[in-house]
Enzyme design. Structure first.
Site, short mmCIF file in Angstrom:
data_model
loop_
_atom_site.label_atom_id
_atom_site.label_comp_id
_atom_site.label_asym_id
_atom_site.label_seq_id
_atom_site.Cartn_x
_atom_site.Cartn_y
_atom_site.Cartn_z
N SER A 1 4.79 11.76 23.35
CA SER A 1 3.81 11.64 22.24
C SER A 1 2.53 12.39 22.57
CB SER A 1 3.24 10.15 21.87
OG SER A 1 2.19 10.03 20.95
N TYR B 1 -0.37 2.48 24.22
CA TYR B 1 0.70 3.10 23.71
C TYR B 1 0.81 4.48 24.51
CZ TYR B 1 4.19 5.55 20.76
OH TYR B 1 5.33 6.32 20.53
N LYS C 1 3.71 5.90 27.45
CA LYS C 1 4.40 7.18 27.20
C LYS C 1 4.08 8.30 28.37
CE LYS C 1 6.72 7.51 23.15
NZ LYS C 1 8.11 7.75 23.19
N GLY D 1 -1.69 4.71 -8.22
CA GLY D 1 -3.03 5.43 -8.78
C GLY D 1 -4.39 4.81 -8.35
#
Length: 242
Positions: free
Chosen positions: A40, A65, A69, A114
């Site tokens: 990553s 995280y 990695k 929308g």
């Protein structure tokens, strides 16, 4: 990404670090020729300031995280060093494709409904990567002899895309016109900070650019698909019905 629990942190380590280490050992025992590890860009950091990230930068992961990695990358190289099993590490940015989750799914839903998005004044630049370009690059890493022992950054282009432009591309793929309106960025930052969503502001307004020159020059690779083509595959009405 929301607030992390201890269970989340343990899972990061179990999968990204210990899991990668286990795969590397299994590959070594089985005599696998080459292992490609999809890491990553979070290993490099969360934001770029003046220049894009390169694979030669000092690693500065910010969150758990990214740290997990990086631990996975280190484990892979340690297990396979001095062996006949080759390794390649790939660090992608935000990946999009059919069924994309997280912030991309939130944007898709907002555009479809929308919902007014106060983001038109954002002037940032972020690298993104479609699954088609990622797949093509991984195949290149599997077969190219000069990929061995390298760390690569990969994206759709050496040029990033702003958040408003990304929203417009998603809207075009969906055949919708996003309802973007101009809210001063400082005011948007104040709202996010007050509501405890500073991380969301950073991801919407901050820069995260990747320099993919090393992948292009060493492997002779060029992204074969435009972001527009991949957006249509990811967010078209036909895709939503699958």
């Amino acid at each position: 990404m929301g607030r992390q629990t201890q269970a989340d942190l343990a899972e990061y380590d179990r999968v990204n670090h210990l899991g990668t280490k286990a795969v590397a050992k299994a590959a070594l025992r089985a005599g696998v020729k080459r292992v490609i590890f999809v890491s990553s860009i979070k290993v490099n950091g969360e934001q770029t300031v003046d220049v894009p990230f390169t694979p030669f930068d000092t690693c500065k992961p910010i969150d758990e995280y990214g740290c997990s990695k990086l631990d996975g990358e280190t484990a892979l190289k340690t297990v396979l060093q001095h062996s006949k099993t080759e390794w390649v590490i790939v660090r992608p940015p935000l990946i999009y494709g059919p069924g994309a989750k997280g912030n991309l799914e939130l944007l898709r839903k907002a555009i479809n409904l929308g919902v007014p998005l106060p983001l038109s004044r954002i002037q940032n630049s972020r690298s993104i990567l479609g699954v088609q370009n990622l797949s093509d690059f991984l195949i290149c890493c599997v077969i190219h002899p000069d990929a061995v022992g390298q760390v690569f950054l990969v994206a759709d282009s050496n040029k990033g895309i702003s958040t408003p432009a990304l929203i417009r591309e998603i809207g075009a793929a969906m055949e919708r016109v996003p309802r973007l309106w101009p809210l001063p960025v400082t005011f948007l930052h104040g709202i996010c900070k007050f509501t405890g969503r500073s991380t969301l502001f950073d991801r919407l307004c901050g820069n995260l650019e990747l320099d993919i020159s090393h992948a292009m020059s060493r492997l002779g690779w060029q992204p074969p698909y435009s972001s527009g083509t991949q957006m249509k595959a990811a967010f078209s009405r036909a895709t939503e019905l699958l």
